[in-house]
Design an enzyme around this catalytic site. Structure first.
Site, short mmCIF file in Angstrom:
data_model
loop_
_atom_site.label_atom_id
_atom_site.label_comp_id
_atom_site.label_asym_id
_atom_site.label_seq_id
_atom_site.Cartn_x
_atom_site.Cartn_y
_atom_site.Cartn_z
CE LYS A 8 -3.77 -2.45 2.21
NZ LYS A 8 -4.43 -2.90 3.41
CD GLN A 63 -3.28 -4.68 6.51
OE1 GLN A 63 -3.20 -3.70 5.78
NE2 GLN A 63 -3.86 -5.81 6.13
CG ASP A 98 -9.67 -0.32 4.45
OD1 ASP A 98 -9.50 -0.51 3.23
OD2 ASP A 98 -8.93 -0.82 5.32
#
Ligand code: NAP
Length: 293
Positions: free
Chosen positions: A53, A97, A120
């Site tokens: 990422k 994460q 997200d």
């Protein structure tokens, strides 16, 4: 009939070209979209995802801020890190994460992210916005699946879509996306409680496999000409590979290729889209800050 292979790398690169145009336009106004990535512990897979990422950010004109916390971090410390990112004007998107260690309450962590920086799309507020059809950040993998379908010219309106899997990060958001008026599909969601899975998958004009089970769907379970999107990523033993394994999807590719109209390979289908949609969401968050959204 030979299926058209949907090349996720190519579509992802098309979108990244659009993103670079967007980030350079913002750069001329002195704004660099910033993504804060919070990672807890040393899980090698999580570290590798985060590295990917961060690399994608730097290659496409975005900035990333890594917050690496030890496995032993307390929930209060993790929440404090999220709050600091929420108020940092250089940070437009915040990502935690997953998975998190067992002593951390994942729901509380997700709920702590500012919904306007939730690139997200996992916070309860964004999930609610998606269900209510309000503008929101779409979860990255489902958003990538929809982009692949749209950019391949596959019609969704009035078509029957069957999703195999009902997770909060893939199956359910896909259900909510495909049923929206703009995509207008008739959606069936299958899971382990579904009886006679094949009777459902054979009805699908668009079949999306997101179960995480290698070879769950074979050609006999697919309607002729269907669009087959394989989200699954599964390791199967392979002694010919230096790693001792290879990655396959949930769909038996060889038999599915014979019958489907469109198909995504694994790897090289949905995978490259996920990070790309994260970049797109972060760019959108930065644009919103300067009143462009
Ligand atoms: P998950 O949380 O394990 O959910 C799997 C879903 O599939 C569950 O709803 C489960 O049903 C259903 N399922 C499992 N076996 C089934 C069977 N035999 N028949 C019918 N339904 C079945 O997985 P996930 O996080 O959604 O991920 C799914 C797959 O996508 C994994 O392989 C993952 O690695 C991959 N993935 C790929 C990307 C990417 O970027 N390419 C991103 C995310 C995930 P129940 O609810 O009844 O248990």
């Amino acid at each position: 009939m030979a299926a058209r292979i949907i090349d996720g790398k190519k579509v992802a690169e098309e979108i990244r070209t659009e993103i670079r145009a967007g980030t350079s336009a913002l750069a001329s106004k002195g704004i660099v979209p910033g993504l804060a990535v919070i990672i807890v512990g040393e899980d090698p897979a999580s570290i590798s995802y985060v590295t990917g990422k961060e690399r994608a950010c730097s290659e496409n004109g975005l900035r990333s801020f890594e917050h690496r916390l030890p496995d032993s971090v307390s929930q209060a410390e993790l929440l404090a890190t999220i709050r600091a990112c929420n108020v940092d004007p250089d940070v437009h998107g915040v990502l935690v994460q997953l998975p998190l260690p067992e002593h951390i309450n994942e729901h509380a962590v997700m709920a702590a992210i500012d919904p306007d920086k939730d690139v997200d799309g996992f916070t309860p507020v964004n999930v609610g916005r998606l269900v209510l059809d309000h503008p929101c950040y779409l979860p990255c993998t489902p958003a990538g699946v929809v982009e692949l379908i749209k950019r391949s010219g596959v019609e969704t309106s009035g078509r029957r879509a069957v999703i195999v899997g009902r997770s909060n990060i893939v199956g359910k958001p896909l259900m909510n996306l495909l049923v929206r008026r703009d995509l207008n599909a008739t959606v069936t969601v299958c899971h382990t409680g579904t009886r006679d899975l094949a009777s459902h998958t054979r009805e699908a004009d668009i079949l999306i496999a997101c179960a995480g089970r290698a070879g769950l769907i074979d050609g006999t379970m697919i309607k002729s000409g269907a669009c087959v999107i394989d989200v699954g990523v599964n390791r199967v033993e392979d002694h010919r590979s230096a790693r001792g394994f290879r990655l396959v999807g949930d769909v038996d590719y060889a038999s599915a290729l014979e019958v489907s109209g469109w198909i995504t390979p694994v790897p090289g289908g949905v995978g490259p889209m996920t990070i790309t949609m994260l970049l797109a969401n972060t760019l959108r968050a930065a644009r919103a800050v300067c009143g462009e959204a």
